[in-house]
Design an enzyme around this catalytic site. Sequence first.
Site, PDB file in Angstrom:
ATOM      1  N   GLU A  31       0.871  -1.176   0.000  1.00 24.24           N
ATOM      2  CA  GLU A  31       0.000   0.000   0.000  1.00 24.24           C
ATOM      3  C   GLU A  31       0.905   1.221   0.000  1.00 24.24           C
ATOM      4  OE1 GLU A  31      -3.119   0.036  -0.489  1.00 24.24           O
ATOM      5  OE2 GLU A  31      -3.472  -2.120  -0.340  1.00 24.24           O
ATOM      6  N   CYS A  67      -2.097   9.452   2.622  1.00 22.69           N
ATOM      7  CA  CYS A  67      -1.670   8.920   1.325  1.00 22.69           C
ATOM      8  C   CYS A  67      -2.695   9.158   0.224  1.00 22.69           C
ATOM      9  CB  CYS A  67      -1.360   7.430   1.443  1.00 22.69           C
ATOM     10  SG  CYS A  67      -2.765   6.432   1.952  1.00 22.69           S
TER      11      CYS A  67
END
Length: 526
Positions: free
Chosen positions: A267, A301
């Site tokens: 991720e 993010c």
Amino acid sequence: MEISSPFSQLSLQQPLELPEQQLAVHGKCSPVGSGTGKGAVCGRGSRKGSVDHGAMSGNPYAGLVSRLRAAWLSGKTRPMEYRVAQLEALGRFLDEKKQDILEATALDMRKPSFEAYFSEILLCKNELNDTLNNLSHWMKDEHMEKNLVTQLDSVFIRKDPYGVVLIIAPWNYPIHLFLVPLIGAIAAGNCVIVKPSETTKNTERLVAEALPCYLDNDCFAVVTAGVEETTKLLENKFDYIFFTGSPSVGRIIMTAAAKHLTPVTLELGGKNPCYVSDNCEVQNVARRVAWGRFFNAGQTCVAPDYILCSVEMQEKLMPALREAITEFYGSNPQESPDFARIVGDKQFRRIRALLSSGRVAIGGQTDEQERYIAPTVLADVQPSDPAMQEEIFGPILPIVVVASMDEAIDFINARERPLALYVFSCDSKVVKEVLERTSSGSFCGNDTLMHVTLTSLPFGGIGNSGLGKYHGKSTFDTFTHHRSCLHRNMGLETINALRYPPYSQQKLGLLTATFEIKRKGMCTLL
């Protein structure tokens, strides 16, 4: 320059940092291994035996990994009742340590309690409850279609755990980003080693000391480690590795995993574009973009990394963004209790250097002692400017001018595929066209961040922004080996004789008739 350790440069990357510190394996509680969370008092320290065994093999973690593998091979984690008990223990951890979590994240990065509760507790509890509500269904064998030959047989997919998995978490959401993967790993029946980020030291300490008091210490462990120790940890054979961090560190993780052919979920991050068309409600756009960009001081993010819009829209957005920032954080955001701080000095200096891009239209104030960077909007930013060369991961929003939607799409497609892509327009055709002509890990029209709150939507990147997905059932599936199974009847050998030698055209014709899959809607011309 030759690098002796693949982790020797991690401290230069975002968002994961692994500075050197003492090796520690956490999991000593009283009562030991109860996993109940009822009155358990937890202390720090290395497990005797595990570390000694590892030292004998030259790797300080070999004993720990072997112990967890033995627990997994015993079948202890497989029963649904066991999985549910451990997941419910995680729920007690969130309930009983709620205030500790809020205080730790406030100490680490002055995260507002509202943001901390929403992102670190509420969304985790949603994941947990969704998993508990559906686990019995997810675990069941999935019966599949059969051909003519296997009509009397059993054809199914068995949901097996991988074994011993490693979860390496970053600092920006230090509870959420280890706990959500952990929920899925436990639900799937694995043993787990969790490596929290030491950059957020107070949260790391909380996790290391408290979490083992709630989970079965025979099957789950928390490891705090620095660069050297993490490199040693990755030398061990795991059955799955789940990493959240930057693309550059993701490559290091993948390289280490490749030595054992270990599957990974990465991720990662990147520069998430936000296209704003000329046809939109500017005030709504400004509020939704400002919230997404400045939530957690931009250290997210999936935050919108930059805006693409026309010159005219840039002029309209500026006063609307200024108004939204003032509405959210007051005339002096530095005094606002609702605006977080940059996590560390190194990150602060890196982000501050990006202020040289374009011109500062809103904000721009900094305070190194507080690691404060004001909510900032940069206008007239050029693609060659520093702010456009790396993920910002801070409270800075550049605006890049484009002449049209087509130019915006070309701009997006000329770069690495992002983790998230945002578009704002009152014309649904514009939203759909951007969706159809671009590629990204996820997509959100007319808002920011909100897609991440849905357990029904798989979350993950593509290309440079990541590999694999999780959230809700996708987390369970990520940590589950979908094992293809055929259980045949021992009789009816006459049917099987069609495939045995000696071969003949007659056998081939009969075999074709029983095995062939025909395309639907097609007819055969005689």
